[in-house]
Write a protein that holds these residues in place. Structure first.
Motif, PDB file in Angstrom:
ATOM      1  N   GLU A 121      15.390  -8.310  -0.321  1.00  0.00           N
ATOM      2  CA  GLU A 121      14.803  -8.037  -1.628  1.00  0.00           C
ATOM      3  C   GLU A 121      14.679  -6.544  -1.884  1.00  0.00           C
ATOM      4  N   SER A 122      14.271  -6.219  -3.104  1.00  0.00           N
ATOM      5  CA  SER A 122      14.038  -4.840  -3.502  1.00  0.00           C
ATOM      6  C   SER A 122      12.711  -4.791  -4.250  1.00  0.00           C
ATOM      7  N   PHE A 123      11.877  -3.800  -3.943  1.00  0.00           N
ATOM      8  CA  PHE A 123      10.588  -3.687  -4.608  1.00  0.00           C
ATOM      9  C   PHE A 123      10.138  -2.238  -4.625  1.00  0.00           C
ATOM     10  N   LEU A 124       9.273  -1.909  -5.571  1.00  0.00           N
ATOM     11  CA  LEU A 124       8.683  -0.574  -5.612  1.00  0.00           C
ATOM     12  C   LEU A 124       7.875  -0.341  -4.346  1.00  0.00           C
ATOM     13  N   ILE A 125       7.849   0.891  -3.887  1.00  0.00           N
ATOM     14  CA  ILE A 125       7.043   1.229  -2.718  1.00  0.00           C
ATOM     15  C   ILE A 125       6.315   2.534  -3.013  1.00  0.00           C
ATOM     16  N   ARG A 126       5.056   2.572  -2.603  1.00  0.00           N
ATOM     17  CA  ARG A 126       4.261   3.791  -2.727  1.00  0.00           C
ATOM     18  C   ARG A 126       3.176   3.791  -1.662  1.00  0.00           C
TER      19      ARG A 126
ATOM     20  N   ARG B 211       1.091  -3.743   2.706  1.00  0.00           N
ATOM     21  CA  ARG B 211       0.947  -5.056   2.068  1.00  0.00           C
ATOM     22  C   ARG B 211       1.699  -5.063   0.752  1.00  0.00           C
ATOM     23  N   LYS B 212       2.158  -6.229   0.376  1.00  0.00           N
ATOM     24  CA  LYS B 212       2.889  -6.384  -0.871  1.00  0.00           C
ATOM     25  C   LYS B 212       2.011  -7.111  -1.871  1.00  0.00           C
ATOM     26  N   SER B 213       1.979  -6.591  -3.085  1.00  0.00           N
ATOM     27  CA  SER B 213       1.230  -7.209  -4.164  1.00  0.00           C
ATOM     28  C   SER B 213       2.161  -7.283  -5.366  1.00  0.00           C
ATOM     29  N   ASP B 214       2.523  -8.479  -5.763  1.00  0.00           N
ATOM     30  CA  ASP B 214       3.489  -8.684  -6.836  1.00  0.00           C
ATOM     31  C   ASP B 214       4.796  -7.955  -6.509  1.00  0.00           C
ATOM     32  N   TYR B 215       5.117  -6.898  -7.249  1.00  0.00           N
ATOM     33  CA  TYR B 215       6.400  -6.212  -7.084  1.00  0.00           C
ATOM     34  C   TYR B 215       6.257  -4.834  -6.430  1.00  0.00           C
ATOM     35  N   VAL B 216       5.071  -4.506  -5.898  1.00  0.00           N
ATOM     36  CA  VAL B 216       4.843  -3.206  -5.271  1.00  0.00           C
ATOM     37  C   VAL B 216       4.438  -3.393  -3.820  1.00  0.00           C
ATOM     38  N   PHE B 217       5.050  -2.612  -2.938  1.00  0.00           N
ATOM     39  CA  PHE B 217       4.657  -2.584  -1.537  1.00  0.00           C
ATOM     40  C   PHE B 217       3.803  -1.337  -1.343  1.00  0.00           C
ATOM     41  N   PHE B 218       2.568  -1.532  -0.893  1.00  0.00           N
ATOM     42  CA  PHE B 218       1.635  -0.436  -0.644  1.00  0.00           C
ATOM     43  C   PHE B 218       1.707  -0.079   0.835  1.00  0.00           C
ATOM     44  N   ALA B 219       2.364   1.029   1.144  1.00  0.00           N
ATOM     45  CA  ALA B 219       2.617   1.423   2.532  1.00  0.00           C
ATOM     46  C   ALA B 219       1.450   2.208   3.112  1.00  0.00           C
TER      47      ALA B 219
END
Length: 90
Positions: A40-45, A70-78
């Motif tokens: 998959e592909s998702f935003l990361i910040r 953790r991933k929440s909807d379409y964003v991965f919070f690194a």
């Protein structure tokens, strides 16, 4: 906190950081940092970062990383990340 909120479990993901347009054709259109994994592909910040400031992961565009968070909807919070060789990301 509300008892009905789901607990987000931490996970580790590996992939390549790429810059792509986010929210195309809207007032929010901007350049986003995405993590492209094999699935998959998702935003990361960064989890502790300000979403209205520049994403420090943009400097690693084109590189392969391993990130934990953790991933929440379409964003991965690194919470943490490190650069890895391409063959480890596959």
């Amino acid at each position: 906190m509300s008892g009905d909120k789901k607990k987000k479990t931490k996970r580790t993901v590996k992939g390549q950081l790429v810059l792509k347009t986010f929210a195309r054709t809207t007032k929010s259109e901007s350049l986003g940092v995405y993590l492209q994994t094999a699935e998959e592909s998702f935003l990361i910040r960064p989890a502790a970062g300000n979403p209205f400031m520049d994403n420090p992961l943009a400097a690693l565009a084109g590189k392969f990383i391993e990130a934990t968070g953790r991933k929440s909807d379409y964003v991965f919070f690194a919470d943490s990340w490190k650069e890895i060789p391409e063959d480890e990301a596959r």
